[in-house]
Write an enzyme that holds these catalytic residues in place. Sequence first.
Site, PDB file in Angstrom:
ATOM      1  N   LYS A   4       3.845   5.082   2.573  1.00  0.00           N
ATOM      2  CA  LYS A   4       3.543   3.672   2.839  1.00  0.00           C
ATOM      3  C   LYS A   4       2.887   3.006   1.630  1.00  0.00           C
ATOM      4  O   LYS A   4       3.276   1.913   1.238  1.00  0.00           O
ATOM      5  CB  LYS A   4       2.612   3.542   4.056  1.00  0.00           C
ATOM      6  CG  LYS A   4       3.182   4.126   5.342  1.00  0.00           C
ATOM      7  CD  LYS A   4       2.293   3.850   6.546  1.00  0.00           C
ATOM      8  CE  LYS A   4       0.973   4.594   6.537  1.00  0.00           C
ATOM      9  NZ  LYS A   4       1.055   6.049   6.723  1.00  0.00           N
ATOM     10  N   ARG A  21      -2.927   1.514  14.236  1.00  0.00           N
ATOM     11  CA  ARG A  21      -2.664   2.940  14.435  1.00  0.00           C
ATOM     12  C   ARG A  21      -2.879   3.350  15.879  1.00  0.00           C
ATOM     13  O   ARG A  21      -2.749   4.533  16.196  1.00  0.00           O
ATOM     14  CB  ARG A  21      -3.608   3.754  13.564  1.00  0.00           C
ATOM     15  CG  ARG A  21      -3.018   4.183  12.244  1.00  0.00           C
ATOM     16  CD  ARG A  21      -4.084   5.004  11.536  1.00  0.00           C
ATOM     17  NE  ARG A  21      -3.541   5.951  10.635  1.00  0.00           N
ATOM     18  CZ  ARG A  21      -3.581   5.811   9.309  1.00  0.00           C
ATOM     19  NH1 ARG A  21      -4.073   4.744   8.751  1.00  0.00           N
ATOM     20  NH2 ARG A  21      -3.108   6.760   8.552  1.00  0.00           N
ATOM     21  N   ARG A  33      -0.772  16.191  -3.062  1.00  0.00           N
ATOM     22  CA  ARG A  33      -1.591  15.024  -3.402  1.00  0.00           C
ATOM     23  C   ARG A  33      -3.071  15.416  -3.442  1.00  0.00           C
ATOM     24  O   ARG A  33      -3.821  14.942  -4.294  1.00  0.00           O
ATOM     25  CB  ARG A  33      -1.340  13.924  -2.360  1.00  0.00           C
ATOM     26  CG  ARG A  33      -2.128  12.652  -2.584  1.00  0.00           C
ATOM     27  CD  ARG A  33      -1.622  11.531  -1.694  1.00  0.00           C
ATOM     28  NE  ARG A  33      -2.274  11.513  -0.401  1.00  0.00           N
ATOM     29  CZ  ARG A  33      -1.955  10.673   0.590  1.00  0.00           C
ATOM     30  NH1 ARG A  33      -0.997   9.793   0.436  1.00  0.00           N
ATOM     31  NH2 ARG A  33      -2.594  10.694   1.731  1.00  0.00           N
ATOM     32  N   ARG A  80      -8.987  13.462  -2.475  1.00  0.00           N
ATOM     33  CA  ARG A  80      -9.197  13.123  -1.060  1.00  0.00           C
ATOM     34  C   ARG A  80      -9.471  14.384  -0.252  1.00  0.00           C
ATOM     35  O   ARG A  80      -8.619  15.259  -0.152  1.00  0.00           O
ATOM     36  CB  ARG A  80      -7.956  12.401  -0.505  1.00  0.00           C
ATOM     37  CG  ARG A  80      -7.945  10.928  -0.837  1.00  0.00           C
ATOM     38  CD  ARG A  80      -6.745  10.240  -0.245  1.00  0.00           C
ATOM     39  NE  ARG A  80      -6.658  10.355   1.213  1.00  0.00           N
ATOM     40  CZ  ARG A  80      -5.803   9.671   1.948  1.00  0.00           C
ATOM     41  NH1 ARG A  80      -4.987   8.817   1.364  1.00  0.00           N
ATOM     42  NH2 ARG A  80      -5.775   9.821   3.247  1.00  0.00           N
ATOM     43  N   ARG A  97      -4.522  15.236  11.493  1.00  0.00           N
ATOM     44  CA  ARG A  97      -4.045  13.847  11.330  1.00  0.00           C
ATOM     45  C   ARG A  97      -2.691  13.666  12.005  1.00  0.00           C
ATOM     46  O   ARG A  97      -2.406  12.614  12.577  1.00  0.00           O
ATOM     47  CB  ARG A  97      -3.994  13.470   9.850  1.00  0.00           C
ATOM     48  CG  ARG A  97      -5.356  13.014   9.367  1.00  0.00           C
ATOM     49  CD  ARG A  97      -5.581  13.323   7.921  1.00  0.00           C
ATOM     50  NE  ARG A  97      -4.755  12.568   7.011  1.00  0.00           N
ATOM     51  CZ  ARG A  97      -4.513  12.964   5.760  1.00  0.00           C
ATOM     52  NH1 ARG A  97      -5.005  14.094   5.304  1.00  0.00           N
ATOM     53  NH2 ARG A  97      -3.772  12.215   4.978  1.00  0.00           N
TER      54      ARG A  97
HETATM   55  N1  LIG Z   1      -6.059   1.840  11.579  1.00  0.00           N
HETATM   56  C1  LIG Z   1      -6.905   2.874  11.497  1.00  0.00           C
HETATM   57  N2  LIG Z   1      -7.586   3.271  12.603  1.00  0.00           N
HETATM   58  C2  LIG Z   1      -8.439   4.276  12.552  1.00  0.00           C
HETATM   59  N3  LIG Z   1      -8.693   4.996  11.453  1.00  0.00           N
HETATM   60  C3  LIG Z   1      -8.060   4.652  10.313  1.00  0.00           C
HETATM   61  C4  LIG Z   1      -7.134   3.567  10.283  1.00  0.00           C
HETATM   62  N4  LIG Z   1      -6.655   3.446   9.014  1.00  0.00           N
HETATM   63  C5  LIG Z   1      -7.243   4.429   8.291  1.00  0.00           C
HETATM   64  N5  LIG Z   1      -8.098   5.152   9.069  1.00  0.00           N
HETATM   65  C6  LIG Z   1      -8.928   6.304   8.633  1.00  0.00           C
HETATM   66  O1  LIG Z   1      -8.703   6.547   7.250  1.00  0.00           O
HETATM   67  C7  LIG Z   1      -8.071   7.829   7.041  1.00  0.00           C
HETATM   68  C8  LIG Z   1      -7.095   7.728   5.853  1.00  0.00           C
HETATM   69  O2  LIG Z   1      -6.154   6.691   6.061  1.00  0.00           O
HETATM   70  P1  LIG Z   1      -4.826   6.575   5.167  1.00  0.00           P
HETATM   71  O3  LIG Z   1      -5.176   6.588   3.733  1.00  0.00           O
HETATM   72  O4  LIG Z   1      -4.022   5.450   5.678  1.00  0.00           O
HETATM   73  O5  LIG Z   1      -4.183   7.957   5.496  1.00  0.00           O
HETATM   74  P2  LIG Z   1      -2.880   8.729   5.644  1.00  0.00           P
HETATM   75  O6  LIG Z   1      -2.531   9.265   4.307  1.00  0.00           O
HETATM   76  O7  LIG Z   1      -3.346   9.792   6.602  1.00  0.00           O
HETATM   77  O8  LIG Z   1      -1.825   7.823   6.215  1.00  0.00           O
HETATM   78  C9  LIG Z   1      -7.424   8.161   8.385  1.00  0.00           C
HETATM   79  O9  LIG Z   1      -7.221   9.545   8.573  1.00  0.00           O
HETATM   80  C10 LIG Z   1      -8.482   7.570   9.342  1.00  0.00           C
HETATM   81  O10 LIG Z   1      -9.625   8.406   9.451  1.00  0.00           O
END
Ligand SMILES: Nc1ncnc2c1ncn2[C@@H]1O[C@H](COP(=O)(O)OP(=O)(O)O)[C@@H](O)[C@H]1O
Length: 190
Positions: free
Chosen positions: A14, A89, A128, A134, A146
């Site tokens: 994304k 989400r 990554r 991270r 996740r």
């Molecule tokens: N819309 C959301 N609702 C709840 N938690 C979120 C949301 N967006 C991000 N997070 C938190 O931030 C973390 C990392 O998000 P992101 O970088 O988008 O991860 P990923 O690579 O898992 O898609 C998630 O695992 C969650 O803890």
Amino acid sequence: MINIVLFGKPGAGKGTQAEFLKEKYKLTHISTGDVFRYNLKNDTPLGKEARVYMDAGDLVPDELTTKMLIDEVNKHPETNGILFDGYPRTISQAEALDAFLPTIGSKVAATIALEADDEILVTRLLERGKTSGRIDDQDEDKIRNRYQEYNEKTAPLMGYYKEQGKFYAVNGIGSIQEITERLTAVIDNL
Ligand SMILES: Nc1ncnc2c1ncn2[C@@H]1O[C@H](COP(=O)(O)OP(=O)(O)O)[C@@H](O)[C@H]1O
């Protein structure tokens, strides 16, 4: 305003695709993960609250996330449109977005999912994690958590947007450029 929700499992690409789409369509890119990480790094009150969830690979509670998201959207009153990356989400977040956008005279135009197989994605995230720093990308158990969060809480959003006739899916496997082309084909036909 044309608002697009980019949808997909962790690691689906994304963020990578958002970089191209925001340029092409002059959109404001809001990545909730990036906003949270910025707050973590700067040890803000929001960062302190979100850290325990993020480090474990759990979703941050809806109320906190939605408040943050609305604050971000409100920072861009003149935008052409927003590219939502990582929000909504959960169904509750999608409902909050559907309640909020009309208050600024807007709505979600489309939700586009980047589809890819879990095993490919877990491998991508572990790669990554070697360079991104991270914490949530460095441990396979956290990564699997996740995916569990995604399957339980995020996957139901597909039905939510399908019912509204706004759901589109593209194959997320291929070169970055190929995937960008698949996404732009959807957006150009909206
Ligand atoms: N819309 C959301 N609702 C709840 N938690 C979120 C949301 N967006 C991000 N997070 C938190 O931030 C973390 C990392 O998000 P992101 O970088 O988008 O991860 P990923 O690579 O898992 O898609 C998630 O695992 C969650 O803890």
